[in-house]
Enzyme design. Structure first.
Site, PDB file in Angstrom:
ATOM      1  N   HIS A   1      14.220  68.466 123.522  1.00  0.00           N
ATOM      2  CA  HIS A   1      12.871  68.535 123.667  1.00  0.00           C
ATOM      3  C   HIS A   1      12.320  68.147 122.197  1.00  0.00           C
ATOM      4  O   HIS A   1      11.343  67.318 122.142  1.00  0.00           O
ATOM      5  CB  HIS A   1      12.399  69.808 124.257  1.00  0.00           C
ATOM      6  CG  HIS A   1      12.743  70.221 125.720  1.00  0.00           C
ATOM      7  ND1 HIS A   1      13.258  71.340 125.709  1.00  0.00           N
ATOM      8  CD2 HIS A   1      12.705  69.424 126.676  1.00  0.00           C
ATOM      9  CE1 HIS A   1      13.382  71.584 127.080  1.00  0.00           C
ATOM     10  NE2 HIS A   1      13.099  70.304 127.710  1.00  0.00           N
TER      11      HIS A   1
ATOM     12  N   LYS B   1       7.856  78.798 140.335  1.00  0.00           N
ATOM     13  CA  LYS B   1       9.316  78.969 139.830  1.00  0.00           C
ATOM     14  C   LYS B   1       9.176  80.048 139.194  1.00  0.00           C
ATOM     15  O   LYS B   1       8.444  80.870 138.795  1.00  0.00           O
ATOM     16  CB  LYS B   1       9.379  77.773 138.597  1.00  0.00           C
ATOM     17  CG  LYS B   1       9.832  76.247 139.251  1.00  0.00           C
ATOM     18  CD  LYS B   1       9.985  75.590 138.203  1.00  0.00           C
ATOM     19  CE  LYS B   1      10.451  74.073 138.704  1.00  0.00           C
ATOM     20  NZ  LYS B   1      10.990  73.022 137.665  1.00  0.00           N
TER      21      LYS B   1
END
Length: 162
Positions: A17, A41
């Site tokens: 990332h 989630k």
């Protein structure tokens, strides 16, 4: 002024990332790292913790801002006056999904375009899920996540740092 959003869950942020953040920040005037708050989630870290971790690891990149969002990405991009969505691609399977999302976003708002960055080879295998699984079993994750994140991941699994 070119403004882009790099969205994701970043649970936790990985070196992959960070690589995409650094590379994409060089081609825009402002990069917003958008941390998705997805109620469907069960993340390892709260959205607040993920934002805090990201702010720590990007503090030396002056044109990067980190904030959370929920809802549709194109709505967030519109709200931020961003013209570009940045996405990372690790493999062909990522491309199929990301292409579909990019096309859907284009239908929802044709003023916002998507740019894909292929992952640097050294991070092609890496995902947040991989990091969590490795940490859960006590593996050394120092080659997977930025230094300030290591102890926080181990703490979640009640494991002493390697």
């Amino acid at each position: 002024m070119k403004k882009a959003i790099y969205p994701g869950s970043f649970d936790p942020v990985t070196l992959g990332h960070l690589d995409i953040i650094k590379r994409s920040s060089k081609i825009v005037d402002e990069l917003i790292v958008g941390v998705l708050n997805n109620n469907s989630k069960s993340p390892l870290f709260s959205v607040e913790n993920r934002v805090k971790m990201l702010k720590e690891v990007v503090k030396d990149i002056p044109n990067v801002e980190v904030m959370s969002f929920e809802g549709l990405l194109v709505d967030f991009a519109r709200e931020m006056n961003a013209q570009i969505i940045v996405r990372g691609l690790r493999a062909v399977t990522d491309f199929e999904y990301e292409l579909q999302m990019s096309q859907t976003n284009m239908v929802l708002d044709d003023t916002i375009d998507t740019i894909f960055f292929t992952t640097s080879l050294e991070y092609a295998y890496l995902s947040s899920s991989t990091v969590k699984e490795a940490a859960y079993y006590g593996a050394d994750i120092s080659r997977f996540v930025p230094e300030p994140v290591i102890s926080q991941v181990y703490d979640k699994f009640k494991i002493k740092e390697k």
